[in-house]
Scaffold this motif. Sequence first.
Motif, mmCIF file in Angstrom:
data_model
loop_
_atom_site.group_PDB
_atom_site.id
_atom_site.type_symbol
_atom_site.label_atom_id
_atom_site.label_comp_id
_atom_site.label_asym_id
_atom_site.label_seq_id
_atom_site.Cartn_x
_atom_site.Cartn_y
_atom_site.Cartn_z
ATOM 1 N N GLY A 270 0.788 -1.214 0.000
ATOM 2 C CA GLY A 270 0.000 0.000 0.000
ATOM 3 C C GLY A 270 0.824 1.270 0.000
ATOM 4 N N TYR A 271 1.962 1.243 0.680
ATOM 5 C CA TYR A 271 2.762 2.465 0.815
ATOM 6 C C TYR A 271 3.634 2.711 -0.415
ATOM 7 C CZ TYR A 271 6.093 5.856 2.644
ATOM 8 O OH TYR A 271 6.869 6.974 2.819
ATOM 9 N N PHE A 272 4.330 1.693 -0.887
ATOM 10 C CA PHE A 272 5.249 1.874 -2.010
ATOM 11 C C PHE A 272 4.536 1.827 -3.358
ATOM 12 C CE2 PHE A 272 8.037 0.151 1.353
ATOM 13 C CZ PHE A 272 8.945 1.192 1.415
ATOM 14 N N GLY A 273 3.509 0.968 -3.478
ATOM 15 C CA GLY A 273 2.804 0.850 -4.744
ATOM 16 C C GLY A 273 3.697 0.294 -5.841
ATOM 17 N N GLY A 274 3.322 0.535 -7.088
ATOM 18 C CA GLY A 274 4.159 0.140 -8.212
ATOM 19 C C GLY A 274 4.397 -1.350 -8.283
ATOM 20 N N ARG A 275 5.646 -1.716 -8.550
ATOM 21 C CA ARG A 275 5.997 -3.118 -8.714
ATOM 22 C C ARG A 275 5.848 -3.911 -7.415
ATOM 23 N NH1 ARG A 275 11.427 -2.992 -12.611
ATOM 24 N NH2 ARG A 275 10.389 -2.022 -14.431
ATOM 25 N N VAL A 276 6.132 -3.230 -6.297
ATOM 26 C CA VAL A 276 5.964 -3.926 -5.019
ATOM 27 C C VAL A 276 4.505 -4.332 -4.824
ATOM 28 C CG1 VAL A 276 6.178 -3.703 -2.516
ATOM 29 C CG2 VAL A 276 7.917 -2.702 -4.015
ATOM 30 N N ASP A 277 3.603 -3.406 -5.124
ATOM 31 C CA ASP A 277 2.173 -3.696 -5.012
ATOM 32 C C ASP A 277 1.764 -4.808 -5.970
ATOM 33 O OD1 ASP A 277 -0.440 -3.523 -4.231
ATOM 34 O OD2 ASP A 277 -0.901 -1.755 -5.437
ATOM 35 N N ASP A 278 2.260 -4.757 -7.189
ATOM 36 C CA ASP A 278 1.917 -5.797 -8.168
ATOM 37 C C ASP A 278 2.412 -7.168 -7.718
ATOM 38 O OD1 ASP A 278 0.772 -3.847 -9.728
ATOM 39 O OD2 ASP A 278 2.555 -3.566 -10.998
ATOM 40 N N GLU A 347 -5.768 0.190 3.631
ATOM 41 C CA GLU A 347 -5.621 1.266 4.616
ATOM 42 C C GLU A 347 -4.333 2.042 4.387
ATOM 43 O OE1 GLU A 347 -7.367 3.283 7.901
ATOM 44 O OE2 GLU A 347 -8.100 1.739 6.523
ATOM 45 N N ALA A 348 -3.253 1.338 4.009
ATOM 46 C CA ALA A 348 -1.993 2.034 3.743
ATOM 47 C C ALA A 348 -2.097 2.916 2.504
ATOM 48 C CB ALA A 348 -0.866 1.009 3.573
ATOM 49 N N LEU A 349 -2.856 2.504 1.493
ATOM 50 C CA LEU A 349 -3.081 3.350 0.319
ATOM 51 C C LEU A 349 -3.744 4.666 0.705
ATOM 52 C CD1 LEU A 349 -4.318 0.730 -2.323
ATOM 53 C CD2 LEU A 349 -2.248 2.139 -2.482
ATOM 54 N N LYS A 350 -4.626 4.622 1.681
ATOM 55 C CA LYS A 350 -5.304 5.828 2.132
ATOM 56 C C LYS A 350 -4.407 6.677 3.020
ATOM 57 C CE LYS A 350 -8.319 5.425 5.354
ATOM 58 N NZ LYS A 350 -9.547 5.051 6.113
ATOM 59 N N LEU A 351 -3.668 6.039 3.924
ATOM 60 C CA LEU A 351 -2.852 6.788 4.874
ATOM 61 C C LEU A 351 -1.674 7.497 4.202
ATOM 62 C CD1 LEU A 351 -2.722 4.272 7.870
ATOM 63 C CD2 LEU A 351 -4.040 6.386 7.739
ATOM 64 N N ARG A 352 -1.137 6.912 3.142
ATOM 65 C CA ARG A 352 0.041 7.527 2.522
ATOM 66 C C ARG A 352 -0.284 8.856 1.851
ATOM 67 N NH1 ARG A 352 1.447 4.172 -3.040
ATOM 68 N NH2 ARG A 352 -0.384 4.871 -4.242
ATOM 69 N N GLU A 353 -1.566 9.122 1.594
ATOM 70 C CA GLU A 353 -1.966 10.374 0.964
ATOM 71 C C GLU A 353 -2.333 11.461 1.971
ATOM 72 O OE1 GLU A 353 -1.569 10.710 -2.147
ATOM 73 O OE2 GLU A 353 -1.157 8.588 -2.571
ATOM 74 N N GLN A 358 2.664 12.984 3.964
ATOM 75 C CA GLN A 358 3.296 13.739 2.893
ATOM 76 C C GLN A 358 4.333 14.712 3.445
ATOM 77 O OE1 GLN A 358 2.926 13.254 -0.314
ATOM 78 N NE2 GLN A 358 1.266 11.761 -0.204
ATOM 79 N N SER A 359 4.050 15.320 4.589
ATOM 80 C CA SER A 359 5.011 16.243 5.204
ATOM 81 C C SER A 359 6.269 15.506 5.643
ATOM 82 C CB SER A 359 4.366 16.950 6.402
ATOM 83 O OG SER A 359 3.226 17.677 6.002
ATOM 84 N N ALA A 360 6.086 14.318 6.223
ATOM 85 C CA ALA A 360 7.251 13.537 6.650
ATOM 86 C C ALA A 360 8.114 13.139 5.463
ATOM 87 C CB ALA A 360 6.786 12.294 7.405
ATOM 88 N N ARG A 361 7.487 12.809 4.346
ATOM 89 C CA ARG A 361 8.256 12.458 3.148
ATOM 90 C C ARG A 361 8.969 13.691 2.585
ATOM 91 N NH1 ARG A 361 4.406 8.769 -0.598
ATOM 92 N NH2 ARG A 361 6.391 8.586 -1.754
ATOM 93 N N ALA A 362 8.306 14.855 2.658
ATOM 94 C CA ALA A 362 8.926 16.072 2.156
ATOM 95 C C ALA A 362 10.121 16.486 2.998
ATOM 96 C CB ALA A 362 7.896 17.200 2.110
ATOM 97 N N LEU A 363 10.075 16.178 4.311
ATOM 98 C CA LEU A 363 11.195 16.514 5.189
ATOM 99 C C LEU A 363 12.371 15.559 5.020
ATOM 100 C CD1 LEU A 363 9.244 17.402 8.464
ATOM 101 C CD2 LEU A 363 10.430 18.982 6.924
ATOM 102 N N TRP A 376 2.047 2.322 10.972
ATOM 103 C CA TRP A 376 1.736 1.207 11.859
ATOM 104 C C TRP A 376 0.917 1.598 13.079
ATOM 105 C CZ3 TRP A 376 7.079 -1.740 11.606
ATOM 106 C CH2 TRP A 376 7.132 -2.453 10.410
ATOM 107 N N PRO A 377 1.158 2.747 13.744
ATOM 108 C CA PRO A 377 0.289 3.105 14.877
ATOM 109 C C PRO A 377 -1.180 3.238 14.482
ATOM 110 C CG PRO A 377 2.307 4.388 14.948
ATOM 111 C CD PRO A 377 2.308 3.664 13.642
ATOM 112 N N ASN A 378 -1.453 3.660 13.253
ATOM 113 C CA ASN A 378 -2.835 3.792 12.804
ATOM 114 C C ASN A 378 -3.395 2.492 12.253
ATOM 115 O OD1 ASN A 378 -3.497 6.833 12.967
ATOM 116 N ND2 ASN A 378 -1.481 6.796 12.009
ATOM 117 N N LEU A 379 -2.583 1.463 12.204
ATOM 118 C CA LEU A 379 -3.046 0.152 11.747
ATOM 119 C C LEU A 379 -3.137 -0.855 12.893
ATOM 120 C CD1 LEU A 379 -0.882 -0.199 8.500
ATOM 121 C CD2 LEU A 379 -3.256 0.533 8.660
#
Length: 469
Positions: A270-278, A347-353, A358-363, A376-379
């Motif tokens: 859910g978080y990485f998407g792409g090939r990992v998700d596939d 759930e991870a697909l929703k949380l990553r957006e 997004q702020s943590a990734r930008a930092l 994980w705390p929200n899961l």
Amino acid sequence: MISLPVQPVLLHTDALLWLIVAVTTVFLWRARRTPRLVMAFQQLARRPIAVASLVLLLPYMSVALLDSVHFQRSLTDAGGTYHAPVESLLDRLLLPLSERTEKTYSAPLALFSYSKETRAGDDRRLQRTFPRLRHGGAHLSHAQARGADIRQRALPAAGLGLGTGALLAGLVCWRLARREGIGLADAARRLLAGKTPTAWRSALLTATAFFVLAAVIASLATVYHVLGTDKVGQDVLYLSLKSIRTGVVIGSGSLLIALPLAIVLGTAAGYFGGRVDDLVQYLYSTLNAIPGVLLIAAAVLTLDVYMDQNVAAFANVQQRADLRLTALCLILGATGWIGLCRLLRGEALKLRELEYVQSARALGLKQVRIISRHLWPNLTHLVLLTAVIDFSGLVLAEAVLSYVGVGVDPGTISWGSMINTARLELAREPAVWWSLAAAFVFMLGLVLPANLLADALRDALDPRQRSEH
């Protein structure tokens, strides 16, 4: 050379169960340093249903752990030689129940067998009668005294259980009075009113009810078959208690394997998407396309072939049965992570957006840190709720697998084997119902509190639930 009176034996399932205890202990110890988890557990302790459920689960875990300490006794006439059968601490505690066997069926608290036999009467004529049991109520001279004898044994035992509960309540009041700096009378009033930080009233009422029931059963079990006997005359109470370990091992052992797979793969997809998700979707779609019962049957039958071809590799029957139980846990764990993985992926697909992710990734925070601190705390509430529901399903699935012949080893006592045998007993006339009823009640006592505790854990750990309150 000095020989020990007992030789410890560590079975695979023993190591698995004690590993779960160690992991749980480490988690609770680390949770004390996490304010979020401390607040969640404090909220959990204020819920009467959650505390009562935990009190009911503790005896099950205690019995399972007592039955997971195995050893072999030393032979008295041969130094350094030990008995072939592997015993546990629970076996020694329940030795009177296991040794007091009858010829065949007998009803709960009965004095006579459930099946008639042809015997010679006083006039030496053959007649069909219900013979007296060899152990059940053997101390009574006539059957009419059974009711009075049961009352004489049950009432003092119930009083002992009530006294134990009252003593425990007194200790809680004394501890509460010391902590709060109040008198014992004030502490007792607060306890009775349910105005304590922990739901002690619910815990003490549940514990007292358990003490009374356990004391009455223990008192009657010394001279009666409280839950009757099965086809070969074994005490059903003994079989029900021995089945606790099998249910706990299958449920918790399978989850120990399934949860890490579901959490890691579901979150990564859910978080990485792409090939990992596939890749993850391809993996669980392929496994989900194979009927679970067929996959389990193929694995278990393959294991049976291996064990039949390598009989010398097993020192005794218990090790062979334990290997099959361990393999069953591995198979159920390897096929039981798909549902939770899908749920966590969504759930991870929703949380990553969300903005804070997004702020943590930008930092520039590391991906592992973002997942561990923000996802994980929200899961956690989903993992706990699904885990306990799956635990209940795994305990119940053992009965289905035993029905089709791919469950535990025939030498392993389990609720599934009791239910599988009971389906044939119900066709008798009159029906033999107590084996099925005992397995059902003991399974309900494990599954229902676990589900109630899961609901309370979800509400306590879900950040959205805490914000609403």
